[in-house]
Design a protein around this motif. Structure first.
Motif, PDB file in Angstrom:
ATOM      1  N   ILE A   1       0.839  -1.192   0.000  1.00 47.62           N
ATOM      2  CA  ILE A   1       0.000   0.000   0.000  1.00 47.62           C
ATOM      3  C   ILE A   1       0.876   1.244   0.000  1.00 47.62           C
ATOM      4  N   GLN A   2       0.253   2.400  -0.145  1.00 52.94           N
ATOM      5  CA  GLN A   2       0.966   3.675  -0.112  1.00 52.94           C
ATOM      6  C   GLN A   2       0.238   4.598   0.860  1.00 52.94           C
ATOM      7  N   THR A   3       1.001   5.266   1.720  1.00 51.92           N
ATOM      8  CA  THR A   3       0.398   6.116   2.748  1.00 51.92           C
ATOM      9  C   THR A   3       1.146   7.439   2.874  1.00 51.92           C
ATOM     10  N   THR A   4       0.549   8.327   3.650  1.00 53.39           N
ATOM     11  CA  THR A   4       1.255   9.534   4.095  1.00 53.39           C
ATOM     12  C   THR A   4       2.248   9.161   5.200  1.00 53.39           C
ATOM     13  N   PRO A   5       3.178  10.032   5.515  1.00 54.17           N
ATOM     14  CA  PRO A   5       3.949   9.854   6.747  1.00 54.17           C
ATOM     15  C   PRO A   5       3.004   9.903   7.948  1.00 54.17           C
ATOM     16  N   PRO A   6       3.385   9.296   9.072  1.00 51.58           N
ATOM     17  CA  PRO A   6       2.506   9.320  10.242  1.00 51.58           C
ATOM     18  C   PRO A   6       2.353  10.734  10.798  1.00 51.58           C
ATOM     19  N   ASP A   7       1.159  11.034  11.328  1.00 50.99           N
ATOM     20  CA  ASP A   7       0.939  12.337  11.966  1.00 50.99           C
ATOM     21  C   ASP A   7       1.374  12.259  13.427  1.00 50.99           C
ATOM     22  N   ASP A   8       1.057  13.262  14.210  1.00 51.55           N
ATOM     23  CA  ASP A   8       1.509  13.332  15.610  1.00 51.55           C
ATOM     24  C   ASP A   8       0.922  12.225  16.472  1.00 51.55           C
ATOM     25  N   PHE A   9      -0.084  11.548  15.955  1.00 55.72           N
ATOM     26  CA  PHE A   9      -0.737  10.491  16.723  1.00 55.72           C
ATOM     27  C   PHE A   9      -0.421   9.100  16.173  1.00 55.72           C
ATOM     28  N   GLY A  10       0.489   9.052  15.211  1.00 51.37           N
ATOM     29  CA  GLY A  10       0.880   7.767  14.645  1.00 51.37           C
ATOM     30  C   GLY A  10      -0.089   7.240  13.605  1.00 51.37           C
ATOM     31  N   CYS A  11      -0.942   8.124  13.072  1.00 50.68           N
ATOM     32  CA  CYS A  11      -1.926   7.709  12.070  1.00 50.68           C
ATOM     33  C   CYS A  11      -1.415   8.001  10.667  1.00 50.68           C
ATOM     34  N   LEU A  12      -1.635   7.065   9.763  1.00 49.28           N
ATOM     35  CA  LEU A  12      -1.230   7.197   8.368  1.00 49.28           C
ATOM     36  C   LEU A  12      -2.495   7.233   7.520  1.00 49.28           C
ATOM     37  N   SER A  13      -2.566   8.182   6.611  1.00 49.22           N
ATOM     38  CA  SER A  13      -3.721   8.243   5.718  1.00 49.22           C
ATOM     39  C   SER A  13      -3.420   7.488   4.428  1.00 49.22           C
ATOM     40  N   LEU A  14      -4.409   6.741   3.968  1.00 51.87           N
ATOM     41  CA  LEU A  14      -4.275   6.062   2.671  1.00 51.87           C
ATOM     42  C   LEU A  14      -4.428   7.029   1.507  1.00 51.87           C
ATOM     43  N   GLY A  15      -4.741   8.279   1.803  1.00 54.01           N
ATOM     44  CA  GLY A  15      -4.737   9.320   0.788  1.00 54.01           C
ATOM     45  C   GLY A  15      -5.780   9.106  -0.285  1.00 54.01           C
ATOM     46  N   VAL A  16      -5.323   9.001  -1.539  1.00 50.74           N
ATOM     47  CA  VAL A  16      -6.235   9.011  -2.681  1.00 50.74           C
ATOM     48  C   VAL A  16      -6.918   7.670  -2.923  1.00 50.74           C
ATOM     49  N   SER A  17      -6.556   6.637  -2.188  1.00 52.18           N
ATOM     50  CA  SER A  17      -7.107   5.312  -2.477  1.00 52.18           C
ATOM     51  C   SER A  17      -7.461   4.576  -1.197  1.00 52.18           C
ATOM     52  N   VAL A  18      -8.758   4.667  -0.813  1.00 53.58           N
ATOM     53  CA  VAL A  18      -9.255   3.918   0.343  1.00 53.58           C
ATOM     54  C   VAL A  18      -9.991   2.678  -0.144  1.00 53.58           C
ATOM     55  N   ASP A  19     -10.926   2.839  -1.048  1.00 49.89           N
ATOM     56  CA  ASP A  19     -11.748   1.808  -1.714  1.00 49.89           C
ATOM     57  C   ASP A  19     -11.621   0.421  -1.084  1.00 49.89           C
ATOM     58  N   ILE A  20     -10.932  -0.513  -1.755  1.00 48.39           N
ATOM     59  CA  ILE A  20     -10.736  -1.849  -1.183  1.00 48.39           C
ATOM     60  C   ILE A  20      -9.374  -1.978  -0.511  1.00 48.39           C
TER      61      ILE A  20
END
Length: 627
Positions: free
Chosen positions: A128-147
């Motif tokens: 998969i591809q994600t953003t860097p983690p935010d201050d809470f350790g969460c990574l966003s899948l950005g443009v592709s959440v779907d499946i």
């Protein structure tokens, strides 16, 4: 007591190079690759390079035209290195897909996550591809959440390419560092999608569908819909909402113009909801940390019951071909890196279930530079993506029809009426040979006539919406019903004698016009495709004098509201446009209503008695004298 590392320490510990991460993949495993424009390109390239040592891998992905040719590797290795399972519900006719049709697994997108989560199709590795983690350790899948989200949460091993160019998108798009096993930091541009090529028919189709979309509707726009057509159809609307599979650049532009407000969605109000974003770098910048945008997984976005909760849900999708019974074929488009076909049926069904909802299927009438009709007698050599029972509105540049609740014969007549005129004769003949048109059906002018959209107008009369428009072949039954509903005195005024029967053939002759030498204008109230005819005006050309005879009838409850004058104005406009010199009508001398109606025309009116009937006539080159 032992110590627990913080997520930041955990992230550092799990960080490695792509080759090290891919080295964790074992022969025989099933590997999911992130979808659409969220594809982790660096990881996929590394996997491709390592394919020689990885026997019997099965790649799981949405249908893709591939930045890295994994299917080429699969073909060369005859399945020894890679087998590919691509979720796609279209046909495999396009050359780019047909070569690898054996890899296709037909499924609706809403059902794919359940396949993963139930472990009926276990995912061993998710790339998969994600953003860097935010201050809470969460990574966003950005443009592709779907499946992608369900695959990541179901996989035994999750490898994430961490790309600082990935936008942070809100909604249910987040994983925690603890949910990922290996991180590969690698910055590269995201896959972008060029603007969809414009169709010659786009402007006309846009005008037609604009009339079907009400202010306050919630819309889904399929990825094959051209930006120009989308903007043209929707730019003058108010308070639209968005619930769609793919968030595209036209949606961004409509939001910036204030057309999309999401205030009247009835569900998830204030939010644009999608499962993926596909488009330009500007689009990705627009969705980054935008509180209006939420991406959710496909089992939510594509769930027909969720779709149906929205106010006046309108699904707008592009078809590749439709047959005379209403079966729909759809294909991935050659300029896409993804397919919208897999989710089309979910939205078609969800929109139909919505209160006041509509499903619109758009297609240009021809392909191959006009050499091939996209409306065909029967789909036989391609996959049916939308069954005939689910098809409602169909639009080409030659008109719109509503197939819902229509018989095969009514559907065939409707589809022929919006086919390109060059192909209507053959379609009509084929329909008769197939037995879906009765022997009594005959070819009339509308077989080759081009519907004059300019004569169509919708207005409000006494609080009710009335559409005044040229008649179509599909109007035959409702015209027949209008004649039967006329008051006996109005029947005499219209036909000059008492009548109790109005056969279908006669009604068909009124509806089957060529829009040139004969034209019928109808006034219709009620839902598109199911409306009631409350007024009719017809002209028929007398070629010897180049004058057209007109006749009218208006339902008793609609008389005295100006409907006859509006219909007459349209007839005069249509006749004048076609080079006809003027109009004439026969009426009883004791019919003051008809006389007053004709005298409303802005031309010099001549009165003449003929066989105890009053003949009224006017020429378009003789305007009424002032005063």
């Amino acid at each position: 007591m032992g110590t627990h590392p913080s997520w930041a320490d955990d992230y550092v510990r799990k960080t490695c190079k792509a080759a090290e991460a891919i080295d964790r993949i074992r022969p025989g495993q099933r590997v999911f690759i992130g979808s659409s424009c969220g594809e982790p390109q660096h990881l996929v390239r590394t996997l491709s390079n390592a394919s020689e040592r990885l026997a019997d891998l099965e790649i799981i992905r949405l249908m893709s035209l591939e930045t890295t040719p994994l299917s080429l590797i699969a073909s060369k290795s005859k399945g020894a290195s890679l087998n590919i399972r691509q979720f796609y519900s279209g046909s495999a006719k396009p050359k780019a897909i047909a070569r690898h049709s054996r890899f296709i697994t037909p499924m609706n997108l809403s059902a794919v996550p359940r396949l993963f989560k139930s472990r009926r199709l276990p995912i061993h590795v998710a790339l998969i591809q994600t953003t860097p983690p935010d201050d809470f350790g969460c990574l966003s899948l950005g443009v592709s959440v779907d499946i992608t989200l369900s695959a990541a949460l179901s996989a035994d091993l999750v490898i994430a390419q961490v790309n600082p160019r990935m936008p942070r998108v809100l909604g249910r798009s987040f994983l925690h560092v603890n949910d990922v096993d290996l991180f590969v930091p690698y910055e590269e541009p995201l896959i972008t999608l060029a603007a969809t090529p414009e169709l010659n028919a786009a402007d006309t189709i846009a005008q037609l569908i604009a009339r079907l979309i009400d202010d306050g509707s919630t819309i889904q726009i399929g990825p094959g819909t051209t930006p120009k057509a989308t903007l043209a159809a929707l730019k003058d609307k108010n308070d639209l909402g968005v619930h769609t599979q793919y968030l595209t650049s036209p949606i961004m532009h409509l939001f910036s113009r204030g057309v999309i407000t999401n205030r009247r969605k009835g569900y998830n109000e204030g939010k644009i909801v999608a499962s993926s974003a596909v488009g330009s770098a500007d689009l990705y910048e627009f969705i980054n940390d935008n509180p209006v945008i939420e991406l959710h997984p496909s089992e939510y976005v594509n769930d027909p019951s969720i779709i149906a909760r929205h106010h006046r849900m309108v699904a707008i999708n592009v078809a590749m071909a439709i047959d005379l019974t209403g079966q729909v074929a759809a294909d991935a488009l050659p300029y896409n890196h993804f397919s919208g076909v897999t989710g089309m049926l979910d939205f078609v069904r969800g929109a139909a279930m919505s209160e006041g909802g509509k499903s619109l299927l758009l297609l240009p009438a021809t392909a191959m530079q006009g050499k091939k009709s996209r409306i065909v007698p029967m789909l036989s050599d391609t996959a049916v993506v939308v069954p005939r029972s689910d098809v409602h509105y169909v639009c080409t540049e030659f008109g719109v029809v509503n197939l819902f609740g229509k018989s095969f014969q009514e559907r065939a007549l409707a589809m022929i009426s919006i086919a390109h005129p060059d192909f209507r004769d053959e379609l009509f003949s084929q329909a008769k040979r197939m037995g879906i048109l009765g022997a009594e059906q005959v070819q009339k002018g509308a077989i080759t006539g081009v519907y004059p959209l300019r004569l169509e107008e919708t207005l409000e009369i006494d609080g009710e919406s009335v559409t005044i428009r040229p008649a179509k072949p599909v109007d035959a039954r409702r015209i027949q019903e209008h004649f039967y509903d006329l008051d006996p005195e109005d029947v005499v005024a219209r036909f000059f004698h008492r009548r109790e029967r109005f056969d279908a053939r006669e009604a068909g002759e009124v509806s089957q016009v060529d829009y040139i030498s004969n034209l019928t204008i109808v006034a219709v109230v009620g839902e598109f495709g199911f409306g009631r005819v409350v007024g009719i005006g017809e002209y028929l050309l007398d070629p010897g004098v180049n004058m057209a005879e007109v006749a009218f009838s208006v339902s008793r409850e609609w008389q005295g509201k100006g409907l006859g004058g509006l219909i007459q104005k349209k007839l005069a406009e249509g006749a004048r446009d076609k080079g006809i010199a003027g109009l004439f009508a026969y009426t009883d001398p004791d019919n003051p209503a008809m006389i007053r109606l004709f005298e409303k025309l802005p031309y010099r009116i001549e009165h003449k008695m003929a066989d105890e009937m009053l003949m009224l006539s006017c020429r378009f080159d003789e305007p009424a004298s002032e005063g």
